[in-house]
Design an enzyme around this catalytic site. Structure first.
Site, PDB file in Angstrom:
ATOM      1  N   GLN A 246       1.255   3.516   2.147  1.00  0.00           N
ATOM      2  CA  GLN A 246       2.001   3.779   3.384  1.00  0.00           C
ATOM      3  C   GLN A 246       2.780   2.549   3.829  1.00  0.00           C
ATOM      4  O   GLN A 246       2.975   2.309   5.026  1.00  0.00           O
ATOM      5  CB  GLN A 246       1.061   4.265   4.497  1.00  0.00           C
ATOM      6  CG  GLN A 246       0.651   5.729   4.329  1.00  0.00           C
ATOM      7  CD  GLN A 246       1.875   6.646   4.195  1.00  0.00           C
ATOM      8  OE1 GLN A 246       2.910   6.435   4.815  1.00  0.00           O
ATOM      9  NE2 GLN A 246       1.755   7.670   3.364  1.00  0.00           N
ATOM     10  N   SER A 247       3.224   1.734   2.888  1.00  0.00           N
ATOM     11  CA  SER A 247       3.916   0.498   3.231  1.00  0.00           C
ATOM     12  C   SER A 247       5.318   0.740   3.790  1.00  0.00           C
ATOM     13  O   SER A 247       6.169   1.351   3.137  1.00  0.00           O
ATOM     14  CB  SER A 247       4.017  -0.379   1.990  1.00  0.00           C
ATOM     15  OG  SER A 247       4.888  -1.464   2.247  1.00  0.00           O
ATOM     16  N   ASN A 248       5.548   0.208   4.978  1.00  0.00           N
ATOM     17  CA  ASN A 248       6.900   0.229   5.548  1.00  0.00           C
ATOM     18  C   ASN A 248       7.800  -0.735   4.787  1.00  0.00           C
ATOM     19  O   ASN A 248       8.996  -0.501   4.633  1.00  0.00           O
ATOM     20  CB  ASN A 248       6.854  -0.186   7.021  1.00  0.00           C
ATOM     21  CG  ASN A 248       5.964   0.730   7.829  1.00  0.00           C
ATOM     22  OD1 ASN A 248       6.187   1.932   7.876  1.00  0.00           O
ATOM     23  ND2 ASN A 248       4.923   0.174   8.437  1.00  0.00           N
TER      24      ASN A 248
ATOM     25  N   GLY B  31       0.815  -1.221   0.000  1.00  0.00           N
ATOM     26  CA  GLY B  31       0.000   0.000   0.000  1.00  0.00           C
ATOM     27  C   GLY B  31       0.840   1.259   0.000  1.00  0.00           C
ATOM     28  O   GLY B  31       2.066   1.195   0.159  1.00  0.00           O
TER      29      GLY B  31
ATOM     30  N   VAL C 172       7.686  -1.491   1.548  1.00  0.00           N
ATOM     31  CA  VAL C 172       8.169  -0.908   0.284  1.00  0.00           C
ATOM     32  C   VAL C 172       9.275   0.105   0.562  1.00  0.00           C
ATOM     33  O   VAL C 172      10.311   0.115  -0.107  1.00  0.00           O
ATOM     34  CB  VAL C 172       7.005  -0.269  -0.513  1.00  0.00           C
ATOM     35  CG1 VAL C 172       7.538   0.591  -1.652  1.00  0.00           C
ATOM     36  CG2 VAL C 172       6.073  -1.354  -1.050  1.00  0.00           C
TER      37      VAL C 172
END
Ligand code: PLP
Length: 328
Positions: A72-74, A70, A76
């Protein structure tokens, strides 16, 4: 026996007691294992698994990492930072369309120069097939893509949390404490799977309690048991993990993954105001809310000792200013 690692993090991460939080709750002793402080690219739990993924990608002579999740992916953000350090490019498949405001992890992805492909569809599972399509497209263009699954959850990624159990075990031994439970927020399940495998391999004294922040409990249990078994095998162990070894609590997701609940917002404020410590709105705020509910319901005796795993995610706070005054 462990596969090679590409060093990224700073270990061991601190293990700190939270006496003011414990006092506010009138409950057990609480220690917080600070994996928000893994020390690379804004930290968090994904760094441990990425050490194994990047070593594998380099061994396979990849030139670009493909992953997704997503906005707000940590995962990624940490993957993009790791790819850069390893001299690789990164393509990230992100569900839905570009948010109006480039904040938090998405801002960091941009700063890292990740090539972002929005799916323009809110279906999170669609990211998985898109990752495969992007990798095929890159291969046809003569590139050498290396795919890391959404959220980084696989046996290889979970190896980092088998090692974590050994690291934590040495810290607990030095402090002379034997916790009864280790509590964490569970998303794509790789972290809980690794800890569960590690706890069995190293004979840890505590039970592992996941609080799901996204998937239904039955799905988590199946995934965790499978990944834990596979990870143990990769680490050279033949231990078995059965579905009834896996404990996952429900009731803290609220309206959905990534949507902060009033309990989550209240928990974030309580921990900030007692310990000066920041939890995140997607994972650790909900995971800690699960621990607090268990303590308040009398499910944990005051003479027990608990370890809460802080898995990171603080950049997500900046994309959720509504938690400032969200109350139940
Ligand atoms: C990814 C993540 C988790 C969950 O870990 P999984 O291995 O996906 O279950 C928890 N906390 C934070 C901050 C994360 O980024």
């Amino acid at each position: 026996m462990m596969p090679p690692r590409f060093p990224l993090g700073i270990f061991p991460t601190p293990l700190l007691e939270a006496p003011r939080l414990a006092k506010a709750l009138g409950g057990p002793r609480i220690f917080i294992k600070r994996d928000d402080m893994t020390g690379f690219g804004f930290g968090g739990n994904k760094v441990r698994g990425l050490e194994f993924y990047l070593a594998d990608a380099l061994a396979k002579d990849a030139d670009v990492i493909v992953t997704g999740a997503g906005p707000q992916s940590n995962h990624v953000r940490a993957t993009a930072a790791a790819a850069r350090v390893a001299g690789l490019e990164v393509v990230a498949v992100i569900h839905d369309s570009r948010p109006a405001d480039t904040q938090g992890n998405l801002l960091l992805d941009e700063l890292l120069g990740a090539q972002i492909r929005f799916t323009n569809n809110p279906d999170r599972a669609l990211v998985d097939s898109r990752i495969g399509e992007v990798a095929d497209e890159l291969r046809r263009a003569g590139r050498r893509p290396y795919v890391i699954p959404r959220g980084g959850a696989s046996a290889l990624g979970a190896l980092g949390y088998i090692e974590f159990v050994r690291e934590l075990g040495l810290q607990l031994q030095a402090l002379g404490v034997a916790p009864t439970r280790l509590v964490l927020a569970t998303g794509s399940c790789g972290t809980q799977a690794g800890i569960l495998a590690g706890a069995k391999i190293y004979g840890a004294p505590y039970r592992v309690f996941g609080v799901t922040v996204s998937r239904p409990v039955e799905e988590c249990v199946g995934r965790i048991a499978r990944i834990a078994g596979e990870a143990a095998r990769l680490a050279g162990s033949d231990i078995e993990i059965a579905a009834n070894d896996v404990v996952v609590r429900d009731g803290f997701i609220g309206p959905g993954y990534g949507i902060p609940t009033p309990e989550c917002a209240e928990t974030i404020r309580l921990v900030a105001r007692t310990e000066g410590l920041f939890l995140d709105p997607t994972y650790t705020g909900k995971g800690m809310a699960g621990l607090l509910a268990e303590i308040r319901a009398g499910g944990i005796a005051p003479n027990e000792t608990i370890v809460f795993l802080h898995t990171g995610g603080e950049p997500g706070l900046f994309a959720h200013s509504e938690i400032k005054d969200l109350t139940s």
